[in-house]
Design a protein around this motif. Sequence first.
Motif, PDB file in Angstrom:
ATOM      1  N   ASN A   1       6.156   6.129  -7.242  1.00  0.00           N
ATOM      2  CA  ASN A   1       6.479   6.836  -5.998  1.00  0.00           C
ATOM      3  C   ASN A   1       6.518   5.887  -4.811  1.00  0.00           C
ATOM      4  O   ASN A   1       5.728   4.941  -4.725  1.00  0.00           O
ATOM      5  CB  ASN A   1       5.434   7.904  -5.681  1.00  0.00           C
ATOM      6  CG  ASN A   1       5.606   9.179  -6.474  1.00  0.00           C
ATOM      7  OD1 ASN A   1       4.649   9.693  -7.045  1.00  0.00           O
ATOM      8  ND2 ASN A   1       6.813   9.691  -6.519  1.00  0.00           N
ATOM      9  N   ALA A   2       7.424   6.165  -3.906  1.00  0.00           N
ATOM     10  CA  ALA A   2       7.436   5.514  -2.596  1.00  0.00           C
ATOM     11  C   ALA A   2       7.912   6.570  -1.603  1.00  0.00           C
ATOM     12  O   ALA A   2       8.747   7.416  -1.938  1.00  0.00           O
ATOM     13  CB  ALA A   2       8.373   4.312  -2.579  1.00  0.00           C
ATOM     14  N   ALA A   3       7.378   6.522  -0.397  1.00  0.00           N
ATOM     15  CA  ALA A   3       7.698   7.547   0.594  1.00  0.00           C
ATOM     16  C   ALA A   3       8.202   6.933   1.888  1.00  0.00           C
ATOM     17  O   ALA A   3       7.781   5.846   2.287  1.00  0.00           O
ATOM     18  CB  ALA A   3       6.472   8.416   0.876  1.00  0.00           C
ATOM     19  N   SER A   4       9.097   7.669   2.530  1.00  0.00           N
ATOM     20  CA  SER A   4       9.547   7.302   3.870  1.00  0.00           C
ATOM     21  C   SER A   4       8.845   8.234   4.839  1.00  0.00           C
ATOM     22  O   SER A   4       9.317   9.338   5.120  1.00  0.00           O
ATOM     23  CB  SER A   4      11.073   7.446   3.988  1.00  0.00           C
ATOM     24  OG  SER A   4      11.479   7.207   5.315  1.00  0.00           O
ATOM     25  N   ALA A   5       7.689   7.798   5.338  1.00  0.00           N
ATOM     26  CA  ALA A   5       6.886   8.617   6.248  1.00  0.00           C
ATOM     27  C   ALA A   5       7.063   8.135   7.675  1.00  0.00           C
ATOM     28  O   ALA A   5       7.545   7.020   7.924  1.00  0.00           O
ATOM     29  CB  ALA A   5       5.415   8.561   5.843  1.00  0.00           C
ATOM     30  N   ILE A   6       6.670   8.945   8.612  1.00  0.00           N
ATOM     31  CA  ILE A   6       6.854   8.640  10.027  1.00  0.00           C
ATOM     32  C   ILE A   6       6.224   7.296  10.394  1.00  0.00           C
ATOM     33  O   ILE A   6       5.111   6.986   9.977  1.00  0.00           O
ATOM     34  CB  ILE A   6       6.286   9.784  10.899  1.00  0.00           C
ATOM     35  CG1 ILE A   6       6.696   9.603  12.361  1.00  0.00           C
ATOM     36  CG2 ILE A   6       4.770   9.904  10.752  1.00  0.00           C
ATOM     37  CD1 ILE A   6       6.433  10.827  13.227  1.00  0.00           C
TER      38      ILE A   6
ATOM     39  N   SER B   1       0.846  -1.197   0.000  1.00  0.00           N
ATOM     40  CA  SER B   1       0.000   0.000   0.000  1.00  0.00           C
ATOM     41  C   SER B   1       0.880   1.244   0.000  1.00  0.00           C
ATOM     42  O   SER B   1       2.004   1.226   0.499  1.00  0.00           O
ATOM     43  CB  SER B   1      -0.923   0.007   1.221  1.00  0.00           C
ATOM     44  OG  SER B   1      -0.163   0.037   2.418  1.00  0.00           O
ATOM     45  N   GLY B   2       0.364   2.314  -0.580  1.00  0.00           N
ATOM     46  CA  GLY B   2       1.087   3.582  -0.573  1.00  0.00           C
ATOM     47  C   GLY B   2       1.950   3.829  -1.792  1.00  0.00           C
ATOM     48  O   GLY B   2       2.226   4.982  -2.125  1.00  0.00           O
ATOM     49  N   ALA B   3       2.412   2.760  -2.452  1.00  0.00           N
ATOM     50  CA  ALA B   3       3.165   2.947  -3.689  1.00  0.00           C
ATOM     51  C   ALA B   3       2.223   3.521  -4.743  1.00  0.00           C
ATOM     52  O   ALA B   3       1.053   3.156  -4.817  1.00  0.00           O
ATOM     53  CB  ALA B   3       3.751   1.630  -4.172  1.00  0.00           C
ATOM     54  N   ARG B   4       2.743   4.407  -5.562  1.00  0.00           N
ATOM     55  CA  ARG B   4       1.894   5.180  -6.478  1.00  0.00           C
ATOM     56  C   ARG B   4       2.548   5.166  -7.861  1.00  0.00           C
ATOM     57  O   ARG B   4       3.677   5.617  -8.015  1.00  0.00           O
ATOM     58  CB  ARG B   4       1.794   6.597  -5.908  1.00  0.00           C
ATOM     59  CG  ARG B   4       0.939   7.599  -6.614  1.00  0.00           C
ATOM     60  CD  ARG B   4       0.915   8.852  -5.728  1.00  0.00           C
ATOM     61  NE  ARG B   4       0.224   9.954  -6.357  1.00  0.00           N
ATOM     62  CZ  ARG B   4       0.806  10.903  -7.091  1.00  0.00           C
ATOM     63  NH1 ARG B   4       2.117  10.855  -7.299  1.00  0.00           N
ATOM     64  NH2 ARG B   4       0.108  11.889  -7.618  1.00  0.00           N
ATOM     65  N   VAL B   5       1.841   4.622  -8.857  1.00  0.00           N
ATOM     66  CA  VAL B   5       2.385   4.623 -10.215  1.00  0.00           C
ATOM     67  C   VAL B   5       1.744   5.757 -11.016  1.00  0.00           C
ATOM     68  O   VAL B   5       0.549   6.009 -10.900  1.00  0.00           O
ATOM     69  CB  VAL B   5       2.157   3.266 -10.929  1.00  0.00           C
ATOM     70  CG1 VAL B   5       2.930   2.173 -10.226  1.00  0.00           C
ATOM     71  CG2 VAL B   5       0.695   2.912 -11.005  1.00  0.00           C
ATOM     72  N   VAL B   6       2.573   6.441 -11.792  1.00  0.00           N
ATOM     73  CA  VAL B   6       2.115   7.618 -12.532  1.00  0.00           C
ATOM     74  C   VAL B   6       2.418   7.426 -14.010  1.00  0.00           C
ATOM     75  O   VAL B   6       3.583   7.509 -14.434  1.00  0.00           O
ATOM     76  CB  VAL B   6       2.803   8.895 -12.009  1.00  0.00           C
ATOM     77  CG1 VAL B   6       2.299  10.119 -12.773  1.00  0.00           C
ATOM     78  CG2 VAL B   6       2.562   9.062 -10.512  1.00  0.00           C
ATOM     79  N   PRO B   7       1.395   7.159 -14.835  1.00  0.00           N
ATOM     80  CA  PRO B   7       1.614   6.997 -16.279  1.00  0.00           C
ATOM     81  C   PRO B   7       1.774   8.354 -16.958  1.00  0.00           C
ATOM     82  O   PRO B   7       1.487   9.398 -16.376  1.00  0.00           O
ATOM     83  CB  PRO B   7       0.330   6.294 -16.735  1.00  0.00           C
ATOM     84  CG  PRO B   7      -0.715   6.763 -15.766  1.00  0.00           C
ATOM     85  CD  PRO B   7      -0.009   6.953 -14.447  1.00  0.00           C
ATOM     86  N   CYS B   8       2.228   8.322 -18.179  1.00  0.00           N
ATOM     87  CA  CYS B   8       2.345   9.555 -18.962  1.00  0.00           C
ATOM     88  C   CYS B   8       0.999   9.904 -19.593  1.00  0.00           C
ATOM     89  O   CYS B   8       0.239   9.018 -19.985  1.00  0.00           O
ATOM     90  CB  CYS B   8       3.393   9.396 -20.067  1.00  0.00           C
ATOM     91  SG  CYS B   8       5.086   9.205 -19.470  1.00  0.00           S
ATOM     92  N   GLY B   9       0.724  11.193 -19.683  1.00  0.00           N
ATOM     93  CA  GLY B   9      -0.412  11.654 -20.479  1.00  0.00           C
ATOM     94  C   GLY B   9      -1.786  11.469 -19.877  1.00  0.00           C
ATOM     95  O   GLY B   9      -2.795  11.589 -20.585  1.00  0.00           O
ATOM     96  N   SER B  10      -1.886  11.201 -18.583  1.00  0.00           N
ATOM     97  CA  SER B  10      -3.206  11.056 -17.959  1.00  0.00           C
ATOM     98  C   SER B  10      -3.906  12.408 -17.908  1.00  0.00           C
ATOM     99  O   SER B  10      -3.286  13.438 -17.623  1.00  0.00           O
ATOM    100  CB  SER B  10      -3.048  10.491 -16.542  1.00  0.00           C
ATOM    101  OG  SER B  10      -4.284  10.406 -15.889  1.00  0.00           O
ATOM    102  N   VAL B  11      -5.202  12.409 -18.200  1.00  0.00           N
ATOM    103  CA  VAL B  11      -5.992  13.652 -18.182  1.00  0.00           C
ATOM    104  C   VAL B  11      -7.146  13.484 -17.206  1.00  0.00           C
ATOM    105  O   VAL B  11      -7.832  12.463 -17.223  1.00  0.00           O
ATOM    106  CB  VAL B  11      -6.535  13.988 -19.591  1.00  0.00           C
ATOM    107  CG1 VAL B  11      -7.415  15.239 -19.540  1.00  0.00           C
ATOM    108  CG2 VAL B  11      -5.382  14.194 -20.571  1.00  0.00           C
TER     109      VAL B  11
END
Length: 482
Positions: A431-436, A397-407
């Motif tokens: 994306n992946a984050a190092s959160a508290i 959970s929390g990982a975020r994929v970002v494709p090109c050209g999304s509207v």
Amino acid sequence: MGACQSPWPPGGKGQRRRPGARAAGKRPPAEALLGKCPEDGWDESTIELFLHELAIMDSNNFLGNCGVGEREGRVASGLVARRHYRLIHGIGRSGDISAVQPKAAGSSLLNKLTNSVVLDVIKLAGVRTVTSCFVVPMATGMSLTLCFLTLRHKRPKAKYIIWPRIDQKSCFKSMITAGFEPVVIENVLEGDELRTDLEAVEAKIKALGAENILCVHSTTSCFAPRVPDRLEELAVICASYDIPHIVNNAYGVQSSKCMHLIQQGARVGRIDAFVQSLDKNFMVPVGGAIIAGFNESFIQEISKMYPGRASASPSLDVLITLLSLGTSGYKKLLKERKEMFLYLSSELKKLADNHNERLLDTPHNPISLAMSLKNLNETNDAAVTQLGSMLFTRQVSGARVVPCGSVQTVNNYTFKGFMSHANDYPCAYLNAASAIGIKKQDVDVFLKRLDKCLKTFRKEAKQEKSINEINDANAATEQLED
């Protein structure tokens, strides 16, 4: 027991306490009365005793109380009463969320203590000159809306909010909900990073007229490759044109860099208020935020804008958490988060190299990282979003994929390249984050599962390539035979 009697009396002179209310534990330490976060965390029995002491100050818990109003702190379920430690009246009064309730001295004291303890922790986290704050039982988006509505009375002609773009719906909708028109300032690409276009901000202020602008709405914490706004420079611009400056610091309290930006912005220019989430920074349930600032009277104006009383649950949650952790415990969590950020960055770079991708260079983002998915995207247009699904079904959970050209259209405004904070970012990414609160095990398991998913895609791509080569060879053979 009569209808007007409560099983939990206040315990004053000549009155009985609830049986067992003081059966064990010592009186809570003096920090509670001083409004400071204790250095060392309290044990659970001491915290519960402290909350019981507060609860018996509320009229609904008086032994001889007889309530004939429409809101008397009556609770049908004992489970619900215990869940809230019998602090039923909430916080504030009908005209001010920070006001004291005469019939609920304990709940009012809880509210004051929470705000004071939270202010102490914000200073500890890096904004040392902050003068006032309060906990509001709304998430970050609605808390930003409350700030904008307060500014409306100060700037009645204003209709625009200058907003350096960040692709997160709630902060955009917070401006729409308040009745203002967001003026989106596109970011500029510097290396891999997306940064604030200061020239565009100033040009737009001149074009619209400073008196027509409610405020500049900037951002600290964000998803890479977007990085925190240039807060110092924006604060100077706001001071120069006498325009208020509201900062969305959603999960920035956990980052010394984000807090330093706010401190410096207030020192060299203008920052009127900064808003942060309780759950993202203090590991409590969703539903609360902190509105803080450097001018006590303005922060009080915001609190008075909140209509009616409010739930005490977010205040109760964060107070219990901070009393449990103490400043030493919270500082330890902040230190561990920084260490895990370096570890995640190092290991994610190794994994990216192994798969012919790269960790995007975003040194100004202290929480979020981004890894390119360029090869994956070139193999299959749908592969990027499919990777996100694969990770989620594998309990990442929390990982975020970002494709090109999304509207995407949000409240009649169309964002090109939505989620990437830019119209045409050069590559797809993850994306992946190092959160508290993150642990080494979280990082290790994430990397292992991501590696397996990427290997699966590589294997499938090779199989597809082999099939295509065989089909091409067969087609060539058929042509020669013809």
